[in-house]
Design a protein around this motif. Structure first.
Motif, PDB file in Angstrom:
ATOM      1  N   LEU A  10       0.844  -1.194   0.000  1.00 60.56           N
ATOM      2  CA  LEU A  10       0.000   0.000   0.000  1.00 60.56           C
ATOM      3  C   LEU A  10       0.878   1.242   0.000  1.00 60.56           C
ATOM      4  O   LEU A  10       2.093   1.161   0.257  1.00 60.56           O
ATOM      5  CB  LEU A  10      -0.916   0.029   1.234  1.00 60.56           C
ATOM      6  CG  LEU A  10      -1.916  -1.107   1.351  1.00 60.56           C
ATOM      7  CD1 LEU A  10      -1.438  -2.124   2.355  1.00 60.56           C
ATOM      8  CD2 LEU A  10      -3.294  -0.603   1.716  1.00 60.56           C
ATOM      9  N   THR A  11       0.258   2.381  -0.235  1.00 65.20           N
ATOM     10  CA  THR A  11       0.986   3.650  -0.252  1.00 65.20           C
ATOM     11  C   THR A  11       0.341   4.643   0.702  1.00 65.20           C
ATOM     12  O   THR A  11      -0.829   4.498   1.068  1.00 65.20           O
ATOM     13  CB  THR A  11       0.957   4.273  -1.666  1.00 65.20           C
ATOM     14  OG1 THR A  11      -0.401   4.588  -2.006  1.00 65.20           O
ATOM     15  CG2 THR A  11       1.541   3.318  -2.695  1.00 65.20           C
ATOM     16  N   LYS A  26     -10.764  10.193   6.703  1.00 64.93           N
ATOM     17  CA  LYS A  26     -11.261   9.117   5.843  1.00 64.93           C
ATOM     18  C   LYS A  26     -12.761   8.972   6.035  1.00 64.93           C
ATOM     19  O   LYS A  26     -13.255   8.825   7.151  1.00 64.93           O
ATOM     20  CB  LYS A  26     -10.538   7.811   6.184  1.00 64.93           C
ATOM     21  CG  LYS A  26     -10.736   6.732   5.150  1.00 64.93           C
ATOM     22  CD  LYS A  26      -9.404   6.156   4.688  1.00 64.93           C
ATOM     23  CE  LYS A  26      -9.587   5.246   3.489  1.00 64.93           C
ATOM     24  NZ  LYS A  26     -10.030   3.920   3.835  1.00 64.93           N
ATOM     25  N   PHE A  38      -2.790  10.296   2.206  1.00 62.17           N
ATOM     26  CA  PHE A  38      -3.604   9.779   1.096  1.00 62.17           C
ATOM     27  C   PHE A  38      -2.916   8.553   0.512  1.00 62.17           C
ATOM     28  O   PHE A  38      -1.703   8.556   0.310  1.00 62.17           O
ATOM     29  CB  PHE A  38      -3.788  10.871   0.045  1.00 62.17           C
ATOM     30  CG  PHE A  38      -4.388  12.123   0.632  1.00 62.17           C
ATOM     31  CD1 PHE A  38      -5.760  12.237   0.801  1.00 62.17           C
ATOM     32  CD2 PHE A  38      -3.568  13.162   1.078  1.00 62.17           C
ATOM     33  CE1 PHE A  38      -6.310  13.373   1.382  1.00 62.17           C
ATOM     34  CE2 PHE A  38      -4.112  14.300   1.655  1.00 62.17           C
ATOM     35  CZ  PHE A  38      -5.491  14.405   1.805  1.00 62.17           C
ATOM     36  N   GLY A  39      -3.685   7.514   0.248  1.00 63.32           N
ATOM     37  CA  GLY A  39      -3.048   6.323  -0.314  1.00 63.32           C
ATOM     38  C   GLY A  39      -3.998   5.169  -0.408  1.00 63.32           C
ATOM     39  O   GLY A  39      -5.190   5.283  -0.112  1.00 63.32           O
ATOM     40  N   GLY A  40      -3.443   4.031  -0.830  1.00 63.97           N
ATOM     41  CA  GLY A  40      -4.255   2.831  -0.990  1.00 63.97           C
ATOM     42  C   GLY A  40      -3.424   1.699  -1.551  1.00 63.97           C
ATOM     43  O   GLY A  40      -2.186   1.736  -1.499  1.00 63.97           O
ATOM     44  N   PHE A  75       2.550  -3.635   8.908  1.00 62.07           N
ATOM     45  CA  PHE A  75       1.520  -3.874   9.921  1.00 62.07           C
ATOM     46  C   PHE A  75       1.148  -5.347   9.918  1.00 62.07           C
ATOM     47  O   PHE A  75       0.846  -5.913   8.863  1.00 62.07           O
ATOM     48  CB  PHE A  75       0.271  -3.036   9.624  1.00 62.07           C
ATOM     49  CG  PHE A  75       0.539  -1.559   9.575  1.00 62.07           C
ATOM     50  CD1 PHE A  75       1.090  -0.904  10.666  1.00 62.07           C
ATOM     51  CD2 PHE A  75       0.262  -0.828   8.439  1.00 62.07           C
ATOM     52  CE1 PHE A  75       1.346   0.460  10.632  1.00 62.07           C
ATOM     53  CE2 PHE A  75       0.512   0.540   8.386  1.00 62.07           C
ATOM     54  CZ  PHE A  75       1.060   1.180   9.484  1.00 62.07           C
ATOM     55  N   TRP A  84       0.613  -6.017   6.005  1.00 58.06           N
ATOM     56  CA  TRP A  84       0.488  -4.879   5.088  1.00 58.06           C
ATOM     57  C   TRP A  84       1.799  -4.122   5.109  1.00 58.06           C
ATOM     58  O   TRP A  84       2.332  -3.826   6.179  1.00 58.06           O
ATOM     59  CB  TRP A  84      -0.622  -3.940   5.539  1.00 58.06           C
ATOM     60  CG  TRP A  84      -2.001  -4.505   5.384  1.00 58.06           C
ATOM     61  CD1 TRP A  84      -2.361  -5.820   5.313  1.00 58.06           C
ATOM     62  CD2 TRP A  84      -3.211  -3.751   5.279  1.00 58.06           C
ATOM     63  NE1 TRP A  84      -3.707  -5.928   5.173  1.00 58.06           N
ATOM     64  CE2 TRP A  84      -4.268  -4.681   5.151  1.00 58.06           C
ATOM     65  CE3 TRP A  84      -3.508  -2.386   5.282  1.00 58.06           C
ATOM     66  CZ2 TRP A  84      -5.597  -4.274   5.025  1.00 58.06           C
ATOM     67  CZ3 TRP A  84      -4.830  -1.988   5.164  1.00 58.06           C
ATOM     68  CH2 TRP A  84      -5.856  -2.916   5.021  1.00 58.06           C
ATOM     69  N   GLU A 103     -13.889   9.813  -0.682  1.00 62.68           N
ATOM     70  CA  GLU A 103     -13.070   9.044   0.245  1.00 62.68           C
ATOM     71  C   GLU A 103     -12.517   9.888   1.394  1.00 62.68           C
ATOM     72  O   GLU A 103     -12.450   9.430   2.527  1.00 62.68           O
ATOM     73  CB  GLU A 103     -11.907   8.445  -0.555  1.00 62.68           C
ATOM     74  CG  GLU A 103     -11.065   7.460   0.192  1.00 62.68           C
ATOM     75  CD  GLU A 103     -11.186   6.053  -0.359  1.00 62.68           C
ATOM     76  OE1 GLU A 103     -10.659   5.146   0.280  1.00 62.68           O
ATOM     77  OE2 GLU A 103     -11.815   5.887  -1.413  1.00 62.68           O
ATOM     78  N   TRP A 120      -4.398   6.467  13.371  1.00 60.34           N
ATOM     79  CA  TRP A 120      -3.938   5.124  13.689  1.00 60.34           C
ATOM     80  C   TRP A 120      -2.877   5.201  14.792  1.00 60.34           C
ATOM     81  O   TRP A 120      -2.071   6.133  14.823  1.00 60.34           O
ATOM     82  CB  TRP A 120      -3.336   4.460  12.454  1.00 60.34           C
ATOM     83  CG  TRP A 120      -4.372   3.935  11.515  1.00 60.34           C
ATOM     84  CD1 TRP A 120      -4.834   4.542  10.372  1.00 60.34           C
ATOM     85  CD2 TRP A 120      -5.079   2.694  11.621  1.00 60.34           C
ATOM     86  NE1 TRP A 120      -5.787   3.756   9.775  1.00 60.34           N
ATOM     87  CE2 TRP A 120      -5.953   2.624  10.522  1.00 60.34           C
ATOM     88  CE3 TRP A 120      -5.060   1.652  12.542  1.00 60.34           C
ATOM     89  CZ2 TRP A 120      -6.801   1.521  10.312  1.00 60.34           C
ATOM     90  CZ3 TRP A 120      -5.893   0.564  12.328  1.00 60.34           C
ATOM     91  CH2 TRP A 120      -6.752   0.508  11.231  1.00 60.34           C
ATOM     92  N   ASP A 122      -0.167   3.727  15.342  1.00 54.92           N
ATOM     93  CA  ASP A 122       1.266   3.698  14.991  1.00 54.92           C
ATOM     94  C   ASP A 122       1.802   5.095  14.709  1.00 54.92           C
ATOM     95  O   ASP A 122       2.997   5.376  14.886  1.00 54.92           O
ATOM     96  CB  ASP A 122       1.508   2.809  13.766  1.00 54.92           C
ATOM     97  CG  ASP A 122       0.621   3.183  12.587  1.00 54.92           C
ATOM     98  OD1 ASP A 122      -0.575   2.835  12.632  1.00 54.92           O
ATOM     99  OD2 ASP A 122       1.108   3.838  11.648  1.00 54.92           O
TER     100      ASP A 122
HETATM  101  P1  6OG Z   1      -7.502   1.657   1.328  1.00 56.06           P
HETATM  102  O1  6OG Z   1      -7.504   0.223   1.754  1.00 56.06           O
HETATM  103  O2  6OG Z   1      -8.592   2.469   1.952  1.00 56.06           O
HETATM  104  O3  6OG Z   1      -6.133   2.248   1.887  1.00 56.06           O
HETATM  105  N1  6OG Z   1      -3.190   2.434   6.400  1.00 56.06           N
HETATM  106  C1  6OG Z   1      -2.626   2.820   7.560  1.00 56.06           C
HETATM  107  N2  6OG Z   1      -2.022   3.969   7.877  1.00 56.06           N
HETATM  108  C2  6OG Z   1      -1.539   4.074   9.139  1.00 56.06           C
HETATM  109  N3  6OG Z   1      -0.931   5.230   9.464  1.00 56.06           N
HETATM  110  N4  6OG Z   1      -1.629   3.095  10.054  1.00 56.06           N
HETATM  111  C3  6OG Z   1      -2.232   1.928   9.758  1.00 56.06           C
HETATM  112  O4  6OG Z   1      -2.275   1.013  10.748  1.00 56.06           O
HETATM  113  C4  6OG Z   1      -2.767   1.753   8.459  1.00 56.06           C
HETATM  114  N5  6OG Z   1      -3.417   0.752   7.806  1.00 56.06           N
HETATM  115  C5  6OG Z   1      -3.667   1.193   6.570  1.00 56.06           C
HETATM  116  C6  6OG Z   1      -2.682   2.702   3.972  1.00 56.06           C
HETATM  117  C7  6OG Z   1      -5.825   2.253   3.241  1.00 56.06           C
HETATM  118  C8  6OG Z   1      -4.903   3.413   3.530  1.00 56.06           C
HETATM  119  O5  6OG Z   1      -4.657   3.453   4.940  1.00 56.06           O
HETATM  120  C9  6OG Z   1      -3.283   3.276   5.210  1.00 56.06           C
HETATM  121  C10 6OG Z   1      -3.542   3.325   2.888  1.00 56.06           C
HETATM  122  O6  6OG Z   1      -3.074   4.634   2.591  1.00 56.06           O
HETATM  123  C11 6OG Z   1      -2.849  -0.236  10.611  1.00 56.06           C
HETATM  124  O7  6OG Z   1      -7.376   1.837  -0.137  1.00 56.06           O
END
Ligand code: 6OG
Length: 158
Positions: A10-11, A26, A38-40, A75, A84, A103, A120, A122
């Motif tokens: 993911l980004t 979000k 922003f990412g996915g 993660f 992830w 989104e 989050w 972290d």
């Molecule tokens: P979509 O699945 O909605 O992208 N993401 C996290 N970011 C942080 N800081 N902590 C986490 O702890 C995260 N888990 C996922 C990555 C999900 C977006 O959320 C981020 C992606 O930018 C578990 O497309």
């Protein structure tokens, strides 16, 4: 039994203008209600960087002009066998106007006012390195999807 699985890629892109960061609240899906960059997911046939650029445009309607690799986060979840791997990018300049999408709703925060209580778990650990432009690598263990129970963080100057 499921054996080890390759990380899901993911980004995450955070605009940092030197005194503020641009985050999005979000509005749906995983992490709903949290502020984040922003990412996915990286899709088949695209590079991690291309995915980061695409998601920034889709979610915030902007294009970064100086996107740099800032760090990598892994993660692990007790309720998901697939780790992830989130590639974090930073940029200080962009084209376009940050715009609310289905989104994300974009908001600027001063460096001292990043809303960690609505992010989050972290994030509070690696933002100091991010804001000071130190490359970071972290591994974070979550229980019940959102509770952070352990982590390792390395910071460098790469
Ligand atoms: P979509 O699945 O909605 O992208 N993401 C996290 N970011 C942080 N800081 N902590 C986490 O702890 C995260 N888990 C996922 C990555 C999900 C977006 O959320 C981020 C992606 O930018 C578990 O497309």
């Amino acid at each position: 039994l499921e054996g080890p699985q390759p990380n899901k890629l993911l980004t995450l892109v955070i605009i940092n203008d030197g005194s503020r960061v641009l985050l999005g609240r979000k509005k749906r899906g995983f992490g709903e209600g949290y502020f984040n960059g922003f990412g996915g997911k990286v899709e088949a046939g695209e590079t991690v960087r291309q995915a980061a650029e695409r998601e920034l445009l889709e979610e915030a309607c902007i294009t970064a002009e100086d996107m740099k690799e800032a760090g990598v986060l892994v993660f692990t979840f007790d309720d998901n066998p697939q780790p992830w791997e989130v590639h974090v990018f930073s940029a200080s300049r962009f084209r376009g106007e940050p715009t609310e999408t289905d989104e994300m709703a974009p908001v600027w925060f001063n460096h001292a006012e990043v809303p960690f209580d609505k992010m989050w778990a972290d994030d509070v650990h690696w933002y100091p390195a991010f804001l000071q432009h130190r490359y970071f690598r972290g591994v974070f263990g979550f229980r019940n999807t959102t509770k952070l129970v352990w982590h390792i963080l390395e910071e460098g100057n790469e």
